[in-house]
Design a protein around this motif. Structure first.
Motif, short mmCIF file in Angstrom:
data_model
loop_
_atom_site.label_atom_id
_atom_site.label_comp_id
_atom_site.label_asym_id
_atom_site.label_seq_id
_atom_site.Cartn_x
_atom_site.Cartn_y
_atom_site.Cartn_z
N ALA A 159 0.83 -1.22 0.00
CA ALA A 159 0.00 0.00 0.00
C ALA A 159 0.85 1.27 0.00
O ALA A 159 0.32 2.37 0.10
CB ALA A 159 -0.92 0.01 1.22
N SER A 160 2.17 1.11 -0.10
CA SER A 160 3.04 2.28 -0.11
C SER A 160 3.25 2.80 -1.54
O SER A 160 2.75 2.23 -2.50
CB SER A 160 4.37 1.94 0.56
N LEU A 161 4.00 3.91 -1.65
CA LEU A 161 4.30 4.52 -2.96
C LEU A 161 3.04 4.78 -3.77
O LEU A 161 3.02 4.58 -5.00
CB LEU A 161 5.27 3.63 -3.75
N TYR A 162 1.98 5.25 -3.10
CA TYR A 162 0.70 5.35 -3.80
C TYR A 162 0.70 6.42 -4.90
O TYR A 162 -0.20 6.47 -5.73
CB TYR A 162 -0.46 5.60 -2.81
N PHE A 163 1.75 7.25 -4.97
CA PHE A 163 1.84 8.23 -6.05
C PHE A 163 1.84 7.56 -7.42
O PHE A 163 1.43 8.16 -8.42
CB PHE A 163 3.11 9.08 -5.88
N HIS A 164 2.32 6.29 -7.49
CA HIS A 164 2.48 5.66 -8.80
C HIS A 164 1.17 5.18 -9.41
O HIS A 164 1.17 4.66 -10.54
CB HIS A 164 3.52 4.54 -8.75
N HIS A 165 0.07 5.34 -8.71
CA HIS A 165 -1.22 4.97 -9.29
C HIS A 165 -1.76 6.07 -10.21
O HIS A 165 -2.79 5.88 -10.87
CB HIS A 165 -2.23 4.65 -8.19
N ASN A 166 -1.06 7.21 -10.25
CA ASN A 166 -1.46 8.28 -11.18
C ASN A 166 -0.20 9.01 -11.64
O ASN A 166 0.18 10.03 -11.07
CB ASN A 166 -2.43 9.25 -10.48
N TRP A 167 0.44 8.46 -12.66
CA TRP A 167 1.73 9.01 -13.10
C TRP A 167 1.69 10.47 -13.53
O TRP A 167 2.64 11.22 -13.26
CB TRP A 167 2.33 8.14 -14.20
N PRO A 168 0.62 10.96 -14.17
CA PRO A 168 0.64 12.37 -14.59
C PRO A 168 0.81 13.35 -13.43
O PRO A 168 1.27 14.47 -13.64
CB PRO A 168 -0.72 12.55 -15.29
N THR A 169 0.45 12.94 -12.20
CA THR A 169 0.55 13.88 -11.07
C THR A 169 1.65 13.51 -10.08
O THR A 169 1.71 14.05 -8.99
CB THR A 169 -0.79 13.93 -10.30
N TRP A 170 2.53 12.57 -10.45
CA TRP A 170 3.46 12.02 -9.46
C TRP A 170 4.35 13.08 -8.83
O TRP A 170 4.68 13.00 -7.65
CB TRP A 170 4.28 10.89 -10.09
N GLU A 171 4.74 14.10 -9.60
CA GLU A 171 5.68 15.10 -9.07
C GLU A 171 5.07 15.96 -7.96
O GLU A 171 5.80 16.54 -7.16
CB GLU A 171 6.21 15.98 -10.21
N THR A 172 3.74 16.00 -7.90
CA THR A 172 3.11 16.78 -6.82
C THR A 172 3.33 16.12 -5.46
O THR A 172 3.12 16.75 -4.43
CB THR A 172 1.59 16.94 -7.07
N HIS A 173 3.75 14.86 -5.45
CA HIS A 173 3.98 14.14 -4.18
C HIS A 173 5.39 14.32 -3.66
O HIS A 173 5.70 13.93 -2.52
CB HIS A 173 3.72 12.63 -4.39
#
Length: 259
Positions: A159-173
């Motif tokens: 359940a970690s690294l959840y930023f990778h479920h939406n690559w277009p917005t990953w840099e906001t994390h």
């Protein structure tokens, strides 16, 4: 240059599902004779959960925390044809190919914060690990920790690294802290955060992160809905993790304040 030795084994026997896990992992036997908990690529969060599990587990190992051996597991199409349970049959069918296995710790018990003893440095390291990988699933309700041979073992980082479920917005994390540390099951026992931070800085650096990410199977990085190439995705994981590592002092303060 890769120096990690992640073994690849073949599943030879499906033994039983672990129904307490949301993604329905299973105990299986491999052709090396050992039992493993198999995490399926065809489960809910798919290959990205396997990537999170792999990165989280190998980072924990690099921090000198206890993690069951992680192996890549080949599953062939024959298993789904003999499985009577339709739900499991579908899971097996969609998971043909390379999956992830964790060495099965026979007779291990779930970590109980009220009963299990744990040294404060280990607790502090686990808390900071989960800040680094944004792990939202290490709470009192679901500790995802085992006690085996009187030692703490880390499992279930999917359940970690959840930023990778939406690559277009990953840099906001990238620059986000981790306020959910307030719910971490080990926070009350994490009284050596500063020492843990110093030890993590000595054991985790860009070369370690790069090597772990380099070992992610190419196949897991290929997805129809992703906008990036596998190479771009690897670079993003390295950037994310190295940025979080540079925020370690902030995570220490945030965890201290959360107490």
């Amino acid at each position: 240059m890769k120096t990690m030795d992640i073994r690849t084994v073949n599943v030879v026997q499906y033994i039983q599902p672990l129904r307490e896990g949301g993604s329905l992992p299973a105990i299986v036997k491999a052709d090396d004779g050992f039992l493993y908990v198999l995490k399926f690529r065809g489960a809910g969060q798919g290959k990205k959960a396997l990537i999170a599990e792999f990165i989280g587990g190998e980072l924990a190992r690099a921090m000198h925390l206890k993690v069951p051996e992680l192996v890549f597991m080949n599953l062939d199409a024959s298993f789904s044809k003999t499985e009577p349970d339709e739900e499991i049959q579908d899971l097996l069918k969609f998971s043909v190919g390379l999956n992830l296995g964790l060495h099965f710790l026979s007779s291990a018990i779930t970590y109980d914060p009220l009963v299990s003893e744990l040294d404060p440095l280990t607790a502090s390291k686990v808390v900071l690990l989960d800040c680094l990988i944004s792990n939202i699933d290490r709470t009192a309700k679901n500790t995802n920790l085992l006690i085996w041979k009187k030692e703490l073992w880390i499992i279930d980082n999917g359940a970690s690294l959840y930023f990778h479920h939406n690559w277009p917005t990953w840099e906001t994390h990238l620059k986000r802290s981790f306020p959910l540390v307030k719910d971490h099951v080990l926070l009350p026992k994490a009284t050596h955060l500063l020492q843990a931070s110093e030890e993590i800085k000595k054991s985790i650096h860009i070369a370690v992160i790069t090597e772990i990410v380099a070992n992610i199977p190419e196949d897991w990085l290929l997805s129809e809905e992703d906008v990036f190439s596998p190479g771009e995705i690897r670079t993003a994981y390295i950037t994310f993790l190295s940025t979080k590592l540079s925020m370690l002092d902030l995570f220490v303060k945030e965890a201290e304040d959360a107490k």
